[in-house]
Motif scaffolding. Structure first.
Motif, PDB file in Angstrom:
ATOM      1  N   PRO A   1     112.376  34.701  89.206  1.00  0.00           N
ATOM      2  CA  PRO A   1     111.220  35.066  90.035  1.00  0.00           C
ATOM      3  C   PRO A   1     111.448  36.413  90.713  1.00  0.00           C
ATOM      4  O   PRO A   1     112.575  36.814  90.977  1.00  0.00           O
ATOM      5  CB  PRO A   1     111.145  33.924  91.049  1.00  0.00           C
ATOM      6  CG  PRO A   1     112.523  33.353  91.085  1.00  0.00           C
ATOM      7  CD  PRO A   1     113.064  33.499  89.689  1.00  0.00           C
ATOM      8  N   ILE A   2     110.372  37.083  90.995  1.00  0.00           N
ATOM      9  CA  ILE A   2     110.466  38.486  91.391  1.00  0.00           C
ATOM     10  C   ILE A   2     111.116  38.655  92.760  1.00  0.00           C
ATOM     11  O   ILE A   2     110.661  38.118  93.762  1.00  0.00           O
ATOM     12  CB  ILE A   2     109.069  39.143  91.382  1.00  0.00           C
ATOM     13  CG1 ILE A   2     108.540  39.197  89.946  1.00  0.00           C
ATOM     14  CG2 ILE A   2     109.141  40.553  91.970  1.00  0.00           C
ATOM     15  CD1 ILE A   2     107.144  39.746  89.820  1.00  0.00           C
ATOM     16  N   ASP A   3     112.225  39.370  92.775  1.00  0.00           N
ATOM     17  CA  ASP A   3     112.839  39.893  93.988  1.00  0.00           C
ATOM     18  C   ASP A   3     113.266  41.301  93.608  1.00  0.00           C
ATOM     19  O   ASP A   3     114.437  41.614  93.490  1.00  0.00           O
ATOM     20  CB  ASP A   3     114.036  39.043  94.426  1.00  0.00           C
ATOM     21  CG  ASP A   3     114.644  39.552  95.747  1.00  0.00           C
ATOM     22  OD1 ASP A   3     113.954  40.303  96.457  1.00  0.00           O
ATOM     23  OD2 ASP A   3     115.802  39.210  96.033  1.00  0.00           O
ATOM     24  N   LYS A   4     112.246  42.114  93.346  1.00  0.00           N
ATOM     25  CA  LYS A   4     112.479  43.446  92.804  1.00  0.00           C
ATOM     26  C   LYS A   4     113.086  44.351  93.873  1.00  0.00           C
ATOM     27  O   LYS A   4     112.546  44.498  94.955  1.00  0.00           O
ATOM     28  CB  LYS A   4     111.165  44.036  92.311  1.00  0.00           C
ATOM     29  CG  LYS A   4     111.256  45.426  91.704  1.00  0.00           C
ATOM     30  CD  LYS A   4     109.881  45.879  91.231  1.00  0.00           C
ATOM     31  CE  LYS A   4     109.934  47.287  90.660  1.00  0.00           C
ATOM     32  NZ  LYS A   4     110.301  48.281  91.691  1.00  0.00           N
ATOM     33  N   SER A   5     114.222  44.948  93.541  1.00  0.00           N
ATOM     34  CA  SER A   5     114.833  45.884  94.471  1.00  0.00           C
ATOM     35  C   SER A   5     114.111  47.228  94.382  1.00  0.00           C
ATOM     36  O   SER A   5     113.467  47.540  93.373  1.00  0.00           O
ATOM     37  CB  SER A   5     116.309  46.082  94.121  1.00  0.00           C
ATOM     38  OG  SER A   5     116.444  46.831  92.928  1.00  0.00           O
ATOM     39  N   PRO A   6     114.216  48.053  95.429  1.00  0.00           N
ATOM     40  CA  PRO A   6     113.789  49.450  95.287  1.00  0.00           C
ATOM     41  C   PRO A   6     114.552  50.104  94.138  1.00  0.00           C
ATOM     42  O   PRO A   6     115.578  49.597  93.685  1.00  0.00           O
ATOM     43  CB  PRO A   6     114.155  50.055  96.646  1.00  0.00           C
ATOM     44  CG  PRO A   6     114.147  48.902  97.597  1.00  0.00           C
ATOM     45  CD  PRO A   6     114.682  47.743  96.793  1.00  0.00           C
ATOM     46  N   ASN A   7     114.080  51.253  93.664  1.00  0.00           N
ATOM     47  CA  ASN A   7     114.661  51.812  92.443  1.00  0.00           C
ATOM     48  C   ASN A   7     115.824  52.775  92.675  1.00  0.00           C
ATOM     49  O   ASN A   7     116.394  53.297  91.720  1.00  0.00           O
ATOM     50  CB  ASN A   7     113.587  52.490  91.591  1.00  0.00           C
ATOM     51  CG  ASN A   7     113.094  53.807  92.158  1.00  0.00           C
ATOM     52  OD1 ASN A   7     112.604  53.855  93.287  1.00  0.00           O
ATOM     53  ND2 ASN A   7     113.203  54.873  91.387  1.00  0.00           N
ATOM     54  N   LEU A   8     116.205  52.997  93.935  1.00  0.00           N
ATOM     55  CA  LEU A   8     117.364  53.829  94.242  1.00  0.00           C
ATOM     56  C   LEU A   8     118.249  53.122  95.264  1.00  0.00           C
ATOM     57  O   LEU A   8     117.755  52.353  96.095  1.00  0.00           O
ATOM     58  CB  LEU A   8     116.938  55.184  94.820  1.00  0.00           C
ATOM     59  CG  LEU A   8     116.071  56.100  93.959  1.00  0.00           C
ATOM     60  CD1 LEU A   8     115.709  57.351  94.748  1.00  0.00           C
ATOM     61  CD2 LEU A   8     116.755  56.452  92.655  1.00  0.00           C
ATOM     62  N   ALA A   9     119.552  53.392  95.199  1.00  0.00           N
ATOM     63  CA  ALA A   9     120.469  52.794  96.173  1.00  0.00           C
ATOM     64  C   ALA A   9     121.664  53.709  96.392  1.00  0.00           C
ATOM     65  O   ALA A   9     122.074  54.453  95.494  1.00  0.00           O
ATOM     66  CB  ALA A   9     120.941  51.417  95.703  1.00  0.00           C
ATOM     67  N   VAL A  10     122.233  53.644  97.595  1.00  0.00           N
ATOM     68  CA  VAL A  10     123.454  54.375  97.929  1.00  0.00           C
ATOM     69  C   VAL A  10     124.313  53.476  98.801  1.00  0.00           C
ATOM     70  O   VAL A  10     123.804  52.746  99.652  1.00  0.00           O
ATOM     71  CB  VAL A  10     123.153  55.708  98.675  1.00  0.00           C
ATOM     72  CG1 VAL A  10     122.312  55.481  99.925  1.00  0.00           C
ATOM     73  CG2 VAL A  10     124.444  56.445  99.029  1.00  0.00           C
ATOM     74  N   ARG A  11     125.605  53.504  98.576  1.00  0.00           N
ATOM     75  CA  ARG A  11     126.543  52.846  99.480  1.00  0.00           C
ATOM     76  C   ARG A  11     127.503  53.897 100.021  1.00  0.00           C
ATOM     77  O   ARG A  11     128.130  54.638  99.261  1.00  0.00           O
ATOM     78  CB  ARG A  11     127.328  51.735  98.800  1.00  0.00           C
ATOM     79  CG  ARG A  11     128.370  51.189  99.777  1.00  0.00           C
ATOM     80  CD  ARG A  11     129.045  49.922  99.419  1.00  0.00           C
ATOM     81  NE  ARG A  11     130.067  49.642 100.438  1.00  0.00           N
ATOM     82  CZ  ARG A  11     130.934  48.654 100.383  1.00  0.00           C
ATOM     83  NH1 ARG A  11     130.916  47.810  99.362  1.00  0.00           N
ATOM     84  NH2 ARG A  11     131.827  48.481 101.341  1.00  0.00           N
TER      85      ARG A  11
END
Length: 454
Positions: free
Chosen positions: A387-397
């Motif tokens: 089921p949809i738990d779409k993350s944003p399309n960019l990430a930084v740690r």
């Protein structure tokens, strides 16, 4: 007596020479890249599906990292990050490779540029025998007929699947990813790749070997060998939990065969073995395959990119050590393994990874450089978890902080990933300075990536 006096110094001299040779030998390196393995599939990372004694034994004899990250939440860019030591977007890799139409829609290349840096080239230039046995998925297959061969990336020998420039006919009877007509059956593929690896190391004994052992287990379809414990039939049951358990059980057996085979050849003590995965699991069985981490394959949440990681090197890496502190990324493997093998990187090489060889040999440290990811350039050629738990399309740690956002600046999410590894509490409004700083860094990184013109 004279003979004895002469013999003792000679034996001492010979022994000293052999010890020196053993100390100066370059280590073999085997990178086991499992396909679609969740963070907690295996016992040593909390898995409860089936016992995995052979993989767990690697951890008992080596080092386990709990903050290791893949370069992407899906196969092709993840693999490119290991091969090049660079963010895959720099080579126009953003999702899995398919036919030319899909690749164009995904705004990505059809294959990895052969001029890209390659861990195979680095080790080959240092005198290593280089082999790639298993999945490739960085060019070739479907209607992409012009993908460069393995030798262009520095590999002397190979045996690969349909998604490669030179598929092994024993695995591709019907010119597709798999078939029940294949000479090597689906349930025997990992065994076949382990056999090829052991054969390669044995044939090159006396010369160091670098091997990518990249099985396509435990990726679906799960097709276990028919026995009394499994009643499913393809195409029904290819994503059943019962089938997964049997495939995982057999996979563990084959890792045991690899270790036993290296020992029999006499190369185990001089071999660095890395065990990890390319991206998170799918299906994830209610999140149980990711140890409670949010997300799965196709997601920039931790379940898509935080991977199990084990490294062994008898006598050089502490046995049974667990490092819960050090952040390591797939792009770090090329410079780190080169340093561990005493290899100088090519002049002019500008990778994105860091030399984390100290961490990989047991000295914990925080990462002094941020890590970046992308997935989902558009809604045409990208799939998302259901089921949809779409993350944003960019990430930084960066250190304890992880920020996610869309490339248009929307849906900003900030997590203290050390205290909240399951990404439950968005802190972006409570930490405005941190949020703005990471947004700027992430936006700058995103703008630095090339844009492919088809």
């Amino acid at each position: 007596m004279k003979i004895l006096k002469f013999t003792i110094p000679l034996l001492f001299f010979t022994s000293t020479i052999l010890q020196g040779y053993a100390q100066n030998r370059k280590p073999n390196v085997i990178v086991i890249l499992t396909d679609d393995m969740g963070f907690s599939d295996i016992g040593t990372f909390g898995g409860k599906f089936v016992p995995t004694p052979n993989i767990d034994a690697l951890a008992k004899n080596g080092l386990k990292l709990t903050q290791y990250y893949s370069g992407a939440p899906i196969c092709s860019p993840s693999r490119a990050s290991i091969l090049t030591g660079m963010y895959p977007g720099r080579w126009n890799f953003a999702t899995y490779l398919d036919n030319k139409k899909h690749n164009k829609n995904a705004e990505q290349a059809d294959f990895l540029d052969p001029n890209a840096p390659s861990i195979g080239k680095v080790f080959k230039s240092a005198g290593y025998a280089t082999g790639h046995f298993g999945k490739w998925h960085m060019g070739g297959g479907r209607d992409v007929k012009n993908a460069p061969g393995f030798e262009k990336y520095g590999f002397d020998a190979h045996a690969s699947t349909y998604e490669s420039p030179d598929p092994d006919p024993l695995l591709t009877a019907t010119n597709w990813i798999w078939s029940d007509k294949d000479s090597i059956k689906r349930w025997d593929r990992t065994k076949y790749f382990v056999d090829q690896t052991l054969k390669f190391v044995k044939e090159n004994k006396g010369r160091p070997s670098f091997v990518n052992l990249w099985p396509d287990d435990v990726h679906t379809p799960w097709v276990p060998k028919a026995d009394d414990s499994y009643t499913g039939n393809f195409p029904m049951g290819q994503e059943d939990e019962a089938a997964f358990k049997l495939v995982l059980k057999e996979f563990d057996v084959q890792i045991g065969r690899l270790v036993a085979g290296l020992e029999q050849i006499g190369e185990l003590d001089n071999t660095i073995i890395i065990f990890t995965s390319d991206n998170g699991p799918l299906p994830s069985f209610r999140g149980s395959r990711s140890g409670g981490l949010r997300g799965s394959k196709l997601s920039l949440y931790e379940g898509g990119t935080r991977m199990p990681f084990i490294i062994t090197w008898p006598g050089k890496i502490p046995a049974g050590k667990i490092d819960n502190v050090s952040e390591v990324n797939a792009i770090d493997l090329l410079p780190s393994l080169a340093k561990m093998a005493g290899i100088k990187l090519p002049a002019g090489y500008k990778g994105d990874g860091l030399d984390r060889s100290a961490v990989l040999t047991g000295k914990s440290s925080l990462r002094e450089k941020a890590m970046f990811w992308e997935y989902g350039r558009n809604n045409i050629a990208y799939k998302y978890p259901k089921p949809i738990d779409k993350s944003p399309n960019l990430a930084v740690r960066s250190g304890q902080w992880k920020l996610l956002m869309n490339s248009d600046g929307t849906d900003v999410q900030l997590y203290n990933i050390v205290k909240d590894k399951n990404e439950t509490t968005n802190l972006n409004k409570d930490n405005i300075a941190v949020t703005n700083k990471l947004k700027q860094e992430l936006n700058d990184w995103w703008k630095s990536l090339p844009r492919l013109k088809h």
